[in-house]
Design a protein around this motif. Structure first.
Motif, PDB file in Angstrom:
ATOM      1  N   GLY A   1      44.566  52.022  41.658  1.00  8.71           N
ATOM      2  CA  GLY A   1      45.859  51.359  41.608  1.00  8.71           C
ATOM      3  C   GLY A   1      46.902  52.331  41.090  1.00  8.71           C
ATOM      4  N   ILE A   2      48.158  52.124  41.467  1.00  3.58           N
ATOM      5  CA  ILE A   2      49.237  53.050  41.129  1.00  3.58           C
ATOM      6  C   ILE A   2      50.382  52.277  40.487  1.00  3.58           C
ATOM      7  CG2 ILE A   2      50.876  54.752  42.037  1.00  3.58           C
ATOM      8  CD1 ILE A   2      48.851  54.858  44.526  1.00  3.58           C
ATOM      9  N   VAL A   3      50.920  52.840  39.422  1.00  3.70           N
ATOM     10  CA  VAL A   3      52.106  52.271  38.779  1.00  3.70           C
ATOM     11  C   VAL A   3      53.253  53.252  38.954  1.00  3.70           C
ATOM     12  CG1 VAL A   3      53.150  51.508  36.608  1.00  3.70           C
ATOM     13  CG2 VAL A   3      50.731  51.026  37.065  1.00  3.70           C
TER      14      VAL A   3
ATOM     15  N   THR B   1      56.698  58.054  50.646  1.00  2.00           N
ATOM     16  CA  THR B   1      56.076  57.754  51.939  1.00  2.00           C
ATOM     17  C   THR B   1      54.640  57.297  51.752  1.00  2.00           C
ATOM     18  OG1 THR B   1      57.493  59.345  53.100  1.00  2.00           O
ATOM     19  CG2 THR B   1      55.424  58.727  54.177  1.00  2.00           C
ATOM     20  N   TYR B   2      53.903  58.004  50.900  1.00  2.00           N
ATOM     21  CA  TYR B   2      52.517  57.607  50.632  1.00  2.00           C
ATOM     22  C   TYR B   2      52.447  56.193  50.039  1.00  2.00           C
ATOM     23  CZ  TYR B   2      47.988  57.151  48.458  1.00  2.00           C
ATOM     24  OH  TYR B   2      46.764  56.658  48.088  1.00  2.00           O
ATOM     25  N   LEU B   3      53.309  55.913  49.080  1.00  2.00           N
ATOM     26  CA  LEU B   3      53.272  54.604  48.419  1.00  2.00           C
ATOM     27  C   LEU B   3      53.612  53.466  49.382  1.00  2.00           C
ATOM     28  CD1 LEU B   3      54.872  55.539  44.980  1.00  2.00           C
ATOM     29  CD2 LEU B   3      52.507  54.837  45.393  1.00  2.00           C
ATOM     30  N   LYS B   4      54.432  53.748  50.375  1.00  2.00           N
ATOM     31  CA  LYS B   4      54.771  52.726  51.370  1.00  2.00           C
ATOM     32  C   LYS B   4      53.609  52.459  52.323  1.00  2.00           C
ATOM     33  CE  LYS B   4      59.770  53.612  51.401  1.00  2.00           C
ATOM     34  NZ  LYS B   4      60.891  54.204  52.173  1.00  2.00           N
ATOM     35  N   LYS B   5      52.802  53.492  52.593  1.00  2.00           N
ATOM     36  CA  LYS B   5      51.734  53.361  53.583  1.00  2.00           C
ATOM     37  C   LYS B   5      50.404  52.914  52.989  1.00  2.00           C
ATOM     38  CE  LYS B   5      53.503  56.800  56.886  1.00  2.00           C
ATOM     39  NZ  LYS B   5      53.207  58.093  57.570  1.00  2.00           N
ATOM     40  N   THR B   6      50.169  53.192  51.715  1.00  2.00           N
ATOM     41  CA  THR B   6      48.860  52.926  51.135  1.00  2.00           C
ATOM     42  C   THR B   6      48.547  51.433  51.075  1.00  2.00           C
ATOM     43  OG1 THR B   6      47.422  53.331  49.246  1.00  2.00           O
ATOM     44  CG2 THR B   6      49.730  52.895  48.750  1.00  2.00           C
ATOM     45  N   ASN B   7      47.278  51.121  51.215  1.00  2.00           N
ATOM     46  CA  ASN B   7      46.828  49.733  51.062  1.00  2.00           C
ATOM     47  C   ASN B   7      46.400  49.414  49.630  1.00  2.00           C
ATOM     48  OD1 ASN B   7      47.128  48.973  53.816  1.00  2.00           O
ATOM     49  ND2 ASN B   7      45.252  50.097  54.319  1.00  2.00           N
ATOM     50  N   LYS B   8      46.489  50.403  48.769  1.00  2.00           N
ATOM     51  CA  LYS B   8      46.103  50.182  47.371  1.00  2.00           C
ATOM     52  C   LYS B   8      47.142  49.329  46.649  1.00  2.00           C
ATOM     53  CE  LYS B   8      43.717  54.595  46.998  1.00  2.00           C
ATOM     54  NZ  LYS B   8      43.687  55.918  46.355  1.00  2.00           N
ATOM     55  N   PRO B   9      46.727  48.628  45.598  1.00  2.00           N
ATOM     56  CA  PRO B   9      47.707  47.893  44.790  1.00  2.00           C
ATOM     57  C   PRO B   9      48.698  48.857  44.138  1.00  2.00           C
ATOM     58  CG  PRO B   9      45.462  47.166  44.293  1.00  2.00           C
ATOM     59  CD  PRO B   9      45.337  48.399  45.142  1.00  2.00           C
ATOM     60  N   VAL B  10      49.972  48.532  44.217  1.00  2.00           N
ATOM     61  CA  VAL B  10      51.033  49.334  43.602  1.00  2.00           C
ATOM     62  C   VAL B  10      51.890  48.412  42.747  1.00  2.00           C
ATOM     63  CG1 VAL B  10      53.042  50.799  43.979  1.00  2.00           C
ATOM     64  CG2 VAL B  10      51.080  50.974  45.521  1.00  2.00           C
ATOM     65  N   LEU B  11      52.029  48.754  41.471  1.00  2.00           N
ATOM     66  CA  LEU B  11      52.919  48.017  40.581  1.00  2.00           C
ATOM     67  C   LEU B  11      54.253  48.745  40.578  1.00  2.00           C
ATOM     68  CD1 LEU B  11      53.157  45.646  38.589  1.00  2.00           C
ATOM     69  CD2 LEU B  11      52.419  47.209  36.775  1.00  2.00           C
ATOM     70  N   GLN B  12      55.292  48.057  41.061  1.00  2.00           N
ATOM     71  CA  GLN B  12      56.589  48.704  41.208  1.00  2.00           C
ATOM     72  C   GLN B  12      57.225  48.996  39.847  1.00  2.00           C
ATOM     73  OE1 GLN B  12      57.674  49.865  44.048  1.00  2.00           O
ATOM     74  NE2 GLN B  12      55.966  48.988  45.191  1.00  2.00           N
TER      75      GLN B  12
ATOM     76  N   PRO C   1      36.188  49.101  44.032  1.00  2.00           N
ATOM     77  CA  PRO C   1      36.976  50.327  43.870  1.00  2.00           C
ATOM     78  C   PRO C   1      37.597  50.768  45.196  1.00  2.00           C
ATOM     79  CG  PRO C   1      34.852  50.544  42.762  1.00  2.00           C
ATOM     80  CD  PRO C   1      34.811  49.265  43.559  1.00  2.00           C
ATOM     81  N   ALA C   2      38.782  51.343  45.104  1.00  2.00           N
ATOM     82  CA  ALA C   2      39.490  51.773  46.316  1.00  2.00           C
ATOM     83  C   ALA C   2      38.894  53.055  46.874  1.00  2.00           C
ATOM     84  CB  ALA C   2      40.976  51.986  46.002  1.00  2.00           C
ATOM     85  N   LEU C   3      39.064  53.216  48.176  1.00  2.00           N
ATOM     86  CA  LEU C   3      38.632  54.453  48.839  1.00  2.00           C
ATOM     87  C   LEU C   3      39.803  55.436  48.858  1.00  2.00           C
ATOM     88  CD1 LEU C   3      36.788  52.867  51.900  1.00  2.00           C
ATOM     89  CD2 LEU C   3      35.755  53.757  49.788  1.00  2.00           C
ATOM     90  N   VAL C   4      39.487  56.715  49.013  1.00  2.00           N
ATOM     91  CA  VAL C   4      40.530  57.717  49.155  1.00  2.00           C
ATOM     92  C   VAL C   4      41.206  57.512  50.499  1.00  2.00           C
ATOM     93  CG1 VAL C   4      41.052  60.174  49.270  1.00  2.00           C
ATOM     94  CG2 VAL C   4      39.259  59.352  47.729  1.00  2.00           C
ATOM     95  N   ASP C   5      42.546  57.459  50.498  1.00  2.80           N
ATOM     96  CA  ASP C   5      43.253  57.272  51.772  1.00  2.80           C
ATOM     97  C   ASP C   5      44.263  58.380  52.012  1.00  2.80           C
ATOM     98  OD1 ASP C   5      45.382  54.516  50.585  1.00  2.80           O
ATOM     99  OD2 ASP C   5      45.115  56.551  49.868  1.00  2.80           O
TER     100      ASP C   5
END
Length: 278
Positions: free
Chosen positions: A223-225, A237-248, A274-278
């Motif tokens: 997950g990414i904050v 660009t990566y954050l827009k495309k990723t399917n991982k949870p993102v806390l804005q 757990p998320a996979l590498v994308d």
């Protein structure tokens, strides 16, 4: 139901270093998460500008004494600890005479980025993981703050992936986009080598710019904050495309909204694979 264990790793924490967006969040977020019923541990580097006497740091003998091999050289690992009594929390410090005794943090007196910052980063991240192993404290969530923590996701997902202490850990990465004009050297790849790290794993660092180091940490996290509201085209660009949870991004507030959002974010990650590498 057992308490979730959250490991906070930050390159800066106030009051030990001056107040920045990173150091403020890394100080207040662990306290807030602990007050919401989770168990915490917190780590940072023991930079030479930190006054040990005033902050009452002392060495933890039972945790110190090991050496880390980085690029075929041995580096002694020293662990210190101090308490923030008002927050009822302890902070563990990763120390080494070669890397952390100088009287500045990331830049020298002429404001030049330290040439060995990549070595310090590798040593710090591996030092945290080895110390957690010695503590025998398996974190459910590892939340990393700042570029100096950016190799924690890499090591947990590669060299330490089969270690029972980290096998089930979820990784959260907060990117604050500091020092984005800097680059690491091509030798960084050599310094990341350890048992369990494959040539394919190292491809993420083929071009070791600061942006790519952040990007690799995001790719390897669960997950990414968004730690700041600074824009960067490749990372955005990566954050827009990723399917991982993102806390804005949201600024830290005294109402506990950010703390509550992070605590819920951890719970969400623990409910999923757990998320996979994308």
């Amino acid at each position: 139901m057992k308490k979730a264990k959250v490991l906070f790793v930050s390159q800066e924490i106030t009051p030990f270093l001056e107040v920045t967006e990173v150091s403020n969040i890394a100080r207040r977020l662990p306290q807030g998460v602990q007050e919401r019923g989770k168990e915490i541990r917190t780590f940072m580097p023991r930079f030479g500008v930190i006054n040990e006497r005033r902050n009452q740091l002392h060495e933890v003998i039972r945790l110190s004494g090991m050496n880390l091999i980085i690029d075929e050289s041995d580096h002694p690992l020293i662990i210190k600890v101090a308490s923030i009594q008002s927050a009822r929390m302890q902070v563990y410090f990763i120390d080494n005479e070669e890397y952390f005794q100088r009287k500045n943090v990331f830049r020298d007196a002429k404001k030049k980025f330290h040439k060995d910052n990549e070595d310090r980063m590798v040593f710090f991240c591996r030092g945290v993981l080895e110390t957690v192993k010695k503590l025998g404290w398996a974190p459910d969530v590892i939340h990393c703050h700042g570029w100096m923590t950016s190799l924690i996701p890499f090591f947990v997902k590669t060299g330490y992936k089969d270690d029972p202490m980290f096998r089930n850990s979820r990784i959260v990465y907060s990117s604050y986009l500091q020092d984005m004009e800097e680059n690491f050297t091509p030798n960084l790849v050599k310094k990341l080598k350890m048992d369990g790290v494959t040539p394919d794993d190292l491809k993420l660092y083929k071009e070791p710019s600061m942006a790519n180091v952040h990007l690799a940490a995001m790719k390897l996290s669960d997950g990414i904050v968004r730690g700041c509201d600074t824009k960067h085209s490749a990372l955005d660009t990566y954050l827009k495309k990723t399917n991982k949870p993102v806390l804005q991004y949201s600024p830290f507030d005294d109402d506990g909204n950010f703390v509550g959002a992070c605590s819920d974010f951890y719970d969400e990650l623990l409910e999923n694979e757990p998320a996979l590498v994308d």
